[in-house]
Design a protein around this motif. Structure first.
Motif, PDB file in Angstrom:
ATOM      1  N   UNK A  11     -65.339 -37.404  44.208  1.00 28.88           N
ATOM      2  CA  UNK A  11     -66.328 -36.970  43.220  1.00 28.88           C
ATOM      3  C   UNK A  11     -66.441 -37.918  42.035  1.00 28.88           C
ATOM      4  N   UNK A  12     -65.346 -38.588  41.700  1.00 34.15           N
ATOM      5  CA  UNK A  12     -65.363 -39.482  40.535  1.00 34.15           C
ATOM      6  C   UNK A  12     -66.278 -40.688  40.713  1.00 34.15           C
ATOM      7  N   UNK A  13     -66.650 -41.021  41.929  1.00 28.56           N
ATOM      8  CA  UNK A  13     -67.536 -42.162  42.137  1.00 28.56           C
ATOM      9  C   UNK A  13     -69.006 -41.820  41.888  1.00 28.56           C
ATOM     10  N   UNK A  14     -69.300 -40.533  41.730  1.00 30.12           N
ATOM     11  CA  UNK A  14     -70.683 -40.096  41.511  1.00 30.12           C
ATOM     12  C   UNK A  14     -70.892 -39.728  40.054  1.00 30.12           C
ATOM     13  N   UNK A  67     -93.327 -29.361  49.293  1.00 31.21           N
ATOM     14  CA  UNK A  67     -93.909 -28.138  48.721  1.00 31.21           C
ATOM     15  C   UNK A  67     -94.165 -28.295  47.225  1.00 31.21           C
ATOM     16  N   UNK A  68     -93.398 -29.171  46.578  1.00 32.19           N
ATOM     17  CA  UNK A  68     -93.572 -29.432  45.148  1.00 32.19           C
ATOM     18  C   UNK A  68     -94.228 -30.788  44.898  1.00 32.19           C
ATOM     19  N   UNK A  69     -94.439 -31.549  45.975  1.00 30.38           N
ATOM     20  CA  UNK A  69     -94.962 -32.910  45.868  1.00 30.38           C
ATOM     21  C   UNK A  69     -94.065 -33.765  44.973  1.00 30.38           C
ATOM     22  N   UNK A  70     -92.740 -33.638  45.189  1.00 33.01           N
ATOM     23  CA  UNK A  70     -91.754 -34.364  44.391  1.00 33.01           C
ATOM     24  C   UNK A  70     -90.612 -34.849  45.282  1.00 33.01           C
ATOM     25  N   UNK A  71     -89.899 -35.863  44.798  1.00 40.32           N
ATOM     26  CA  UNK A  71     -88.739 -36.424  45.483  1.00 40.32           C
ATOM     27  C   UNK A  71     -87.520 -36.285  44.588  1.00 40.32           C
ATOM     28  N   UNK A  72     -86.357 -36.079  45.209  1.00 44.14           N
ATOM     29  CA  UNK A  72     -85.105 -35.933  44.471  1.00 44.14           C
ATOM     30  C   UNK A  72     -83.988 -36.646  45.222  1.00 44.14           C
ATOM     31  N   UNK A  73     -82.956 -37.033  44.472  1.00 40.67           N
ATOM     32  CA  UNK A  73     -81.770 -37.624  45.086  1.00 40.67           C
ATOM     33  C   UNK A  73     -80.532 -37.085  44.365  1.00 40.67           C
ATOM     34  N   UNK A  74     -79.478 -36.881  45.125  1.00 43.02           N
ATOM     35  CA  UNK A  74     -78.210 -36.418  44.561  1.00 43.02           C
ATOM     36  C   UNK A  74     -77.066 -36.927  45.436  1.00 43.02           C
ATOM     37  N   UNK A  75     -75.863 -36.728  44.958  1.00 47.87           N
ATOM     38  CA  UNK A  75     -74.711 -37.062  45.787  1.00 47.87           C
ATOM     39  C   UNK A  75     -74.756 -36.209  47.035  1.00 47.87           C
ATOM     40  N   UNK A  76     -74.265 -36.731  48.132  1.00 48.65           N
ATOM     41  CA  UNK A  76     -74.222 -35.959  49.374  1.00 48.65           C
ATOM     42  C   UNK A  76     -72.940 -35.130  49.459  1.00 48.65           C
ATOM     43  N   UNK A  77     -71.975 -35.419  48.617  1.00 56.07           N
ATOM     44  CA  UNK A  77     -70.676 -34.736  48.650  1.00 56.07           C
ATOM     45  C   UNK A  77     -70.754 -33.361  48.009  1.00 56.07           C
TER      46      UNK A  77
END
Length: 126
Positions: free
Chosen positions: A5-8, A50-60
């Motif tokens: 988790x510390x790498x994110x 559905x929101x016409x938006x893009x998101x990114x997050x950690x996969x962990x």
């Protein structure tokens, strides 16, 4: 496990110094997640059509430390886009990574996305 988790760490759009080309728009499923690797990080990318938006997050997943968030279910709570972990159903804001179940200890890192000429870019600082 905390070293995972510390790498994110959340990156705000104005702080991004590197825009990593993750792929083409068509490479990512609509209303579901896909995953990319950037250095030693796994990043979940969501085309939230559905929101016409893009998101990114950690996969962990911060609870079980498994790389599963890209397989989670997208939705909204009080108009906040969210991802639900497929393992334990805890939900996280795709805007700021906060835990929408009220557990402040568990949160996720989020990353900015931009689309340029049908290419998906994720912002990083390193």
């Amino acid at each position: 496990m905390e070293e995972i988790l510390n790498q994110y760490e959340t990156v705000h759009p104005s702080d991004a110094t590197i825009w990593f080309k993750a792929g083409k728009v068509e490479d990512f499923p609509t209303n579901r997640g896909g995953c990319i690797k950037y250095k030693n990080k796994q990043i979940a990318i969501f085309n939230f059509a559905r929101r016409n938006e893009w998101y990114a997050c950690q996969n962990a997943c911060p609870h079980k430390m498994e790389m599963v968030l890209a397989r989670g279910m997208t939705g909204s709570t009080d108009d906040i886009p969210k991802i639900a972990c497929p393992m334990h159903k805890k939900t996280f804001s795709l805007i700021d990574g906060s835990n929408l179940n009220g557990d402040d200890d568990l949160k996720i890192a989020t990353y900015p996305i931009k689309i340029v000429d049908d290419q998906v870019f994720v912002g990083f600082v390193d």
